[in-house]
Design a protein around this motif. Structure first.
Motif, short mmCIF file in Angstrom:
data_model
loop_
_atom_site.label_atom_id
_atom_site.label_comp_id
_atom_site.label_asym_id
_atom_site.label_seq_id
_atom_site.Cartn_x
_atom_site.Cartn_y
_atom_site.Cartn_z
N ASN A 12 14.49 35.01 17.71
CA ASN A 12 14.65 36.24 17.02
C ASN A 12 13.50 36.33 15.96
OD1 ASN A 12 16.83 37.20 18.84
ND2 ASN A 12 18.18 36.13 17.56
N THR B 180 19.81 30.56 19.70
CA THR B 180 20.55 31.43 20.21
C THR B 180 21.27 30.64 21.48
OG1 THR B 180 19.39 32.57 21.58
CG2 THR B 180 19.35 33.40 19.56
N ASN C 179 7.18 38.91 20.66
CA ASN C 179 8.21 38.19 21.11
C ASN C 179 7.71 37.16 21.92
OD1 ASN C 179 11.07 37.59 21.24
ND2 ASN C 179 11.05 37.82 23.18
#
Length: 335
Positions: A240, A247, A324
């Protein structure tokens, strides 16, 4: 990925494509490709330095009409093959580009599960391989956004091509001994990072001042009696923004990698990256901490290394324009 690759290469002994008789001194290009079949297997052509050197069909491709999609298959190795093509001597060039194109695109229509696609895992020339992080997608307008699935580059459209540029140092010549890949990271200025203690680094027996080396924290295990049969690369994508946290999705990915390594004790380089968003110095620290968190998690899952380095090389755009895509960790495993 190594289990998949070993299975694919083993299965391919019965189904590989040999455009010409491959002798020890020939230049050989090897592709590892998975596929989805619809009304027949996906077919492809491969070029080297702009010259067409062969064609093939992934006969083991999953039948999307009866067996579902490649992405949903628990054992993707069953739908992956290895193909070998001879590169003519007058075509071979150490800096050449390799391109792969789907030649019989087909789709069953909106709402249909029937489709015909290619999933490229690796390109190798005379034993030196390029995997997902070194592959890109091109169309008539040049480099295009890439679609990926795990360790595969996906080719959905016959107008697109998978592109592999030559690795650093170029493709080796036929019969040349291939030295183990050197783990070379981009160098970063350390301005603004003076509070981070960076150890001195020894490379090829030459000790250098840490201020001229990549921002890194190296963590080493040594076991001269360990054995390893893995030569592979894994991408861990999905961190993130402004976060080093692992995560649940990232942990699931790392669990897969831990299972692939198993009880083998290998040499590994774990390299963290960040996007260009935000402060330069902060991004450099993010890259280090992401690599360290990945290493810590793998150790917690019982993975042991003969030697391992956790290194951060800071912000990058080498994996594409999307922010990302550059927030990632690349794990390179070697015997």
């Amino acid at each position: 990925m190594s289990m998949l690759r070993n299975a694919a290469i083993g299965a391919a002994l019965l189904g590989c494509v040999l455009p010409g008789a491959v002798m020890a001194a020939d230049n050989v290009l090897t592709l590892v490709i998975g596929g989805e079949a619809y009304d027949g297997p996906p077919k492809f052509e491969v070029s080297f330095d702009g010259h067409l050197i062969g064609k093939g069909a992934v006969e083991s491709a999953i039948d999307t009409g009866n067996d579902g999609r490649f992405a949903d298959a628990n054992d993707k190795a069953a739908y992956v093959q290895s193909f070998e093509f001879r590169i003519p001597d007058d075509v071979f060039a150490s800096g050449a580009e390799v391109r792969v194109r789907l030649t019989n695109e087909a789709f069953g229509g909106e709402g249909s599960n029937r489709d015909r696609n290619l999933f490229l895992a690796s390109v190798a020339v005379n034993g030196r391989a390029v995997t997902l992080s070194g592959l890109s997608t091109a169309d008539v307008n040049g480099i295009a956004p890439s679609e990926t699935l795990g360790e595969f580059l996906v080719l959905l459209d016959g107008n697109q091509q998978a592109v592999s540029k030559a690795p650093r140092g170029g493709w080796p010549e036929a019969g040349a001994s291939i030295a183990p890949a050197k783990f070379v990271a981009e160098r970063l200025p350390v301005s603004g990072l003076i509070d981070l203690k960076v150890p001195k680094v020894v490379d090829d027996g030459v000790q250098r001042d840490a201020s001229t080396e990549p921002l890194s924290v190296a963590l080493l295990d040594q076991n001269p009696e360990s054995s390893c049969q893995i030569d592979d690369l894994h991408n861990v994508i999905g961190f993130n923004e402004n976060s080093n946290d692992l995560t649940d999705r990232l942990k699931k990915r790392l669990d897969q990698i831990a299972a692939a390594i198993g009880r083998q004790e290998c040499t590994a380089m774990i390299t963290g990256y960040s996007s260009t968003q935000g402060d330069y110095a902060t991004n450099a620290l993010f890259s280090v901490e992401r690599a360290q968190n990945v290493l810590r998690y793998l150790r917690e899952q019982g993975v042991k290394f003969a030697e391992v380095n956790a290194v951060g090389v800071g912000e990058t755009t080498q994996f594409g324009e999307e922010l990302n895509a550059n927030r990632r960790v690349v794990i390179t495993i070697r015997p």
